[in-house]
Design a protein around this motif. Structure first.
Motif, mmCIF file in Angstrom:
data_model
loop_
_atom_site.group_PDB
_atom_site.id
_atom_site.type_symbol
_atom_site.label_atom_id
_atom_site.label_comp_id
_atom_site.label_asym_id
_atom_site.label_seq_id
_atom_site.Cartn_x
_atom_site.Cartn_y
_atom_site.Cartn_z
ATOM 1 N N ILE A 41 -13.846 5.503 -8.327
ATOM 2 C CA ILE A 41 -13.017 6.484 -9.037
ATOM 3 C C ILE A 41 -11.844 5.740 -9.683
ATOM 4 C CG2 ILE A 41 -11.559 8.539 -8.794
ATOM 5 C CD1 ILE A 41 -13.306 9.338 -6.396
ATOM 6 N N TYR A 42 -11.653 5.959 -10.991
ATOM 7 C CA TYR A 42 -10.630 5.250 -11.765
ATOM 8 C C TYR A 42 -9.679 6.241 -12.433
ATOM 9 C CZ TYR A 42 -13.268 0.837 -11.532
ATOM 10 O OH TYR A 42 -13.899 -0.295 -11.106
ATOM 11 N N LEU A 43 -8.481 5.727 -12.705
ATOM 12 C CA LEU A 43 -7.574 6.453 -13.588
ATOM 13 C C LEU A 43 -7.831 5.924 -14.999
ATOM 14 C CD1 LEU A 43 -5.244 8.402 -14.107
ATOM 15 C CD2 LEU A 43 -3.657 6.498 -13.708
ATOM 16 N N GLY A 44 -8.429 6.749 -15.828
ATOM 17 C CA GLY A 44 -8.766 6.343 -17.182
ATOM 18 C C GLY A 44 -7.852 6.960 -18.214
ATOM 19 N N THR A 45 -8.085 6.544 -19.458
ATOM 20 C CA THR A 45 -7.333 7.098 -20.584
ATOM 21 C C THR A 45 -8.320 7.535 -21.651
ATOM 22 O OG1 THR A 45 -5.519 5.552 -20.160
ATOM 23 C CG2 THR A 45 -5.543 6.645 -22.306
ATOM 24 N N ALA A 222 -0.178 4.601 -9.729
ATOM 25 C CA ALA A 222 -1.255 3.904 -10.442
ATOM 26 C C ALA A 222 -0.952 3.792 -11.930
ATOM 27 C CB ALA A 222 -2.572 4.639 -10.244
ATOM 28 N N ARG A 223 -1.512 2.752 -12.524
ATOM 29 C CA ARG A 223 -1.438 2.585 -13.967
ATOM 30 C C ARG A 223 -2.835 2.779 -14.548
ATOM 31 N NH1 ARG A 223 1.781 -3.056 -14.416
ATOM 32 N NH2 ARG A 223 0.518 -3.500 -12.574
ATOM 33 N N PRO A 224 -2.938 3.074 -15.839
ATOM 34 C CA PRO A 224 -4.264 3.233 -16.443
ATOM 35 C C PRO A 224 -5.153 2.032 -16.155
ATOM 36 C CG PRO A 224 -2.580 3.934 -17.985
ATOM 37 C CD PRO A 224 -1.855 3.360 -16.808
ATOM 38 N N ARG A 225 -6.413 2.278 -15.923
ATOM 39 C CA ARG A 225 -7.459 1.304 -15.584
ATOM 40 C C ARG A 225 -7.508 0.963 -14.099
ATOM 41 N NH1 ARG A 225 -7.717 -3.470 -20.113
ATOM 42 N NH2 ARG A 225 -8.186 -2.196 -21.936
ATOM 43 N N ASP A 226 -6.552 1.459 -13.291
ATOM 44 C CA ASP A 226 -6.552 1.151 -11.859
ATOM 45 C C ASP A 226 -7.677 1.901 -11.146
ATOM 46 O OD1 ASP A 226 -4.426 -0.496 -12.117
ATOM 47 O OD2 ASP A 226 -2.981 0.769 -11.045
ATOM 48 N N LYS A 227 -8.271 1.197 -10.154
ATOM 49 C CA LYS A 227 -9.264 1.860 -9.300
ATOM 50 C C LYS A 227 -8.509 2.645 -8.233
ATOM 51 C CE LYS A 227 -12.832 -0.564 -7.852
ATOM 52 N NZ LYS A 227 -13.655 -1.486 -7.022
ATOM 53 N N ILE A 228 -8.802 3.927 -8.136
ATOM 54 C CA ILE A 228 -8.085 4.803 -7.205
ATOM 55 C C ILE A 228 -8.806 4.865 -5.861
ATOM 56 C CG2 ILE A 228 -7.145 7.122 -6.863
ATOM 57 C CD1 ILE A 228 -5.926 5.459 -9.195
ATOM 58 N N ILE A 229 -10.105 5.076 -5.899
ATOM 59 C CA ILE A 229 -10.926 5.093 -4.683
ATOM 60 C C ILE A 229 -12.154 4.248 -4.959
ATOM 61 C CG2 ILE A 229 -12.265 6.491 -3.061
ATOM 62 C CD1 ILE A 229 -10.453 8.857 -3.683
ATOM 63 N N GLY A 230 -12.390 3.239 -4.136
ATOM 64 C CA GLY A 230 -13.547 2.371 -4.326
ATOM 65 C C GLY A 230 -14.692 2.773 -3.437
ATOM 66 N N GLU A 231 -15.889 2.790 -4.011
ATOM 67 C CA GLU A 231 -17.077 3.012 -3.194
ATOM 68 C C GLU A 231 -17.227 1.811 -2.272
ATOM 69 O OE1 GLU A 231 -18.985 4.629 -1.613
ATOM 70 O OE2 GLU A 231 -20.825 5.165 -2.648
ATOM 71 N N MET A 232 -17.740 2.043 -1.076
ATOM 72 C CA MET A 232 -17.940 0.947 -0.132
ATOM 73 C C MET A 232 -18.962 -0.045 -0.672
ATOM 74 S SD MET A 232 -20.146 2.943 2.795
ATOM 75 C CE MET A 232 -18.735 3.928 3.226
ATOM 76 N N SER A 233 -19.037 -1.208 -0.077
ATOM 77 C CA SER A 233 -19.951 -2.241 -0.544
ATOM 78 C C SER A 233 -21.395 -1.750 -0.469
ATOM 79 C CB SER A 233 -19.796 -3.502 0.298
ATOM 80 O OG SER A 233 -20.289 -3.287 1.600
ATOM 81 N N ARG A 234 -22.272 -2.424 -1.227
ATOM 82 C CA ARG A 234 -23.682 -2.029 -1.259
ATOM 83 C C ARG A 234 -24.295 -2.074 0.133
ATOM 84 N NH1 ARG A 234 -26.567 -2.769 -6.023
ATOM 85 N NH2 ARG A 234 -24.521 -2.621 -6.982
ATOM 86 N N ALA A 235 -23.906 -3.070 0.929
ATOM 87 C CA ALA A 235 -24.462 -3.207 2.281
ATOM 88 C C ALA A 235 -24.076 -2.022 3.157
ATOM 89 C CB ALA A 235 -23.983 -4.509 2.921
ATOM 90 N N THR A 236 -22.783 -1.660 3.170
ATOM 91 C CA THR A 236 -22.351 -0.552 4.015
ATOM 92 C C THR A 236 -22.851 0.784 3.489
ATOM 93 O OG1 THR A 236 -20.226 -0.686 2.853
ATOM 94 C CG2 THR A 236 -20.327 -1.629 5.046
#
Length: 518
Positions: A41-45, A222-236
């Motif tokens: 999840i990102y903060l976009g413009t 947050a500033r524009p383009r910042d990742k707000i919530i990251g999905e967990m790694s592919r393994a997890t």
């Protein structure tokens, strides 16, 4: 059916292989650098509104602006935008939506320029990774996946997986979630929640709410383009979606990741934490499990079938084409129809595995060997449907046409995975000319003599191709035993099928490379 997850860490990223009964069914490569993964999840413009497409292009930091269609805005986009602006303006700092006043839902037939404004901030989620020349595809219908539940902020409904068929169980789960769900949040109940205790489901919900609340706090500054919530790694994420009683082992060769994965498994399934193992063997972890060899054999244009048939897999920009051939099996059955049905059944099982393994998406056309009997055609269709049940991607399978063609559509959210199965000759460097390849064993022996006689190294270790390994290990007395009699020290030979046939490497007892002469 046993399930094993093997993770090999490299400087470029992590290689992840999912094995079922020792055979690879899924393979992923997770790059070390920033990657726009599904679920992030990102903060976009808002950069551009295209009314002709009824879509917008959003800047989230990728080299090309990401694509957001009106139909992916979600019914409650106005509520999401209002919440985003309130958090950025620091009018609210709480991710819990108890006192939040929802905005009216948008018209599903509306226009995007009536909802979004150019240069406005917008909270978006990646639903499709960058593929080829296209940027990521986005959605504003935010969701956060957990082990048993999926949390949907600004939603209201409780939806239950269709794979949970028991009416009594569906009612139990609905009542349970209804009693613990906070206002202004929707919930999707996943298949793995079936039969689970209320404490486990409530713990999963609390974890998802905490993740959303942490994202809200990150959004404040947050500033524009910042990742707000990251999905967990592919393994997890694989463990989150697939960890069950059939999982036998999770093996990693990176200590830091081992601790992370063990902690995660302890959190979601404490009884399974002992299956997480740290690989400390002399062989590389992929070599130990036979994965390296499988990868070389499974990602080529031609894929062999157990009974002698083979597949030819071709990729085009528009679709994938798979041709089924009988090979040397054509004379083994009593009739042509028997040959066709047997090879086609083997092919259907292997194709289902190849789709997962290569993560092939879009349109797939399969040219099976012609069969005359309708019941045989239906059997192939049924086998393919059964084999595809384990696939986590959305797919549609159509019955065979009168020309013997089967059409499959499979959801593609990530770039298709390809592995180079043709190696550059380590001796000629791809020039097509080599010198004294027949003398490669002599070169190894010369270097062994120099290292053990002149440099007095102890604990010498050599990694080499399996063919060279066999040459030095077979026979009695073998070359290796003769070395022991001559130098009074054992030379440790390790086979590595990732090396070229004339390639070898020397290491000292500390594991450091030893410079050799040719």
């Amino acid at each position: 059916m046993s399930n094993e997850l093997v993770i090999n860490s490299t400087p470029k990223g992590d290689r992840i292989a999912l094995l079922q009964d020792k055979r690879i069914v899924e393979y992923h490569f997770e790059e070390s650098e920033e990657h726009f993964s599904v679920g992030d999840i990102y903060l976009g413009t808002v950069k551009k509104l295209v009314t002709g497409l009824n879509a917008a292009f959003i800047d989230i930091g990728y080299e090309k602006d990401a694509f957001l269609h009106y139909l992916d805005l979600g019914h409650n986009i106005n509520s999401l935008n209002k919440f985003t602006k309130d958090v950025i303006a620091k009018r609210t700092s709480d991710g819990m939506l108890n006192g939040f006043e929802m905005e009216p839902e948008i018209d599903k037939h509306g226009k995007i320029d009536k909802v979004l404004a150019k240069n406005a901030p917008i909270l978006v989620q990646v639903v499709k990774e960058p593929i080829s020349t296209k940027g990521p595809r986005l959605s504003c219908d935010i969701s956060i996946a957990g082990r048993f539940l999926v949390l949907v902020p600004f939603g209201h409904s409780i939806n239950i997986s269709k794979k949970i068929t028991s009416k009594q169980e569906r009612q139990r789960l609905h009542r349970l979630v209804q009693g613990i769900k906070p206002p202004n949040f929707g919930v999707i109940i996943r298949t793995v929640a079936e039969g689970k205790e209320s404490e486990e489901i409530e713990l999963d919900l609390r974890s998802l709410l905490a993740k959303w609340d942490a994202g809200t706090k990150a959004l404040r500054d947050a500033r524009p383009r910042d990742k707000i919530i990251g999905e967990m790694s592919r393994a997890t994420s694989i463990m989150r979606d697939m960890l069950n009683d059939n999982f036998d082992s999770i093996t990693l060769d990176n200590k830091e990741m081992y601790e992370e994965v063990r902690s995660y498994v302890q959190q979601i399934a404490p009884e399974k934490q002992n299956i997480v193992r740290f690989h400390q063997g002399k062989n590389k972890v992929f070599e130990q499990f036979g994965i390296e060899k499988q990868l070389k054999m499974l990602f080529g244009r031609s894929v062999s079938l157990p009974g002698g048939g083979y597949l030819i897999i071709e990729h085009t920009e528009a679709l994938h084409v798979i041709d089924v051939n009988s090979g040397n099996k054509s004379n083994q059955e009593e009739s042509q129809e028997d040959t066709a049905i047997n090879v086609n059944i083997e092919a259907a099982k292997e194709i289902a595995r190849q789709l997962r393994l290569r993560d092939m998406g879009g349109i797939i056309v399969i040219d099976f060997i012609d069969m005359k009997k309708p019941e045989n055609k239906k059997q192939i269709y049924d086998v393919m449907r059964e084999e595809m049940k384990l696939d986590r991607s959305k797919f549609t399978i159509l019955p065979l046409t009168k020309f013997g063609l089967m059409q499959i559509t499979r959801q593609r959210v990530r770039p298709e995975l390809n592995i180079q199965t043709h190696e550059v000759c380590p001796t000629c460097g791809g020039t097509g000319k080599i010198t004294a390849s027949i003398a490669v064993s002599d070169i190894v022996e010369q270097n062994v003599d120099y290292i053990l006689s002149k440099q007095n190294e102890k604990g010498l270790r050599i990694t080499l191709h399996p063919y060279l390994y066999s040459y030095f290990m077979n026979g009695f007395p073998s070359k290796r035993i003769r070395w022991w009699f001559k130098y009074k020290t054992w030379v440790n030979l390790i086979q590595d099928s990732s090396l070229g046939i004339t390639e070898f490497h020397f290491y000292n007892k500390s594991g450091e490379p030893i410079e050799i002469h040719g």
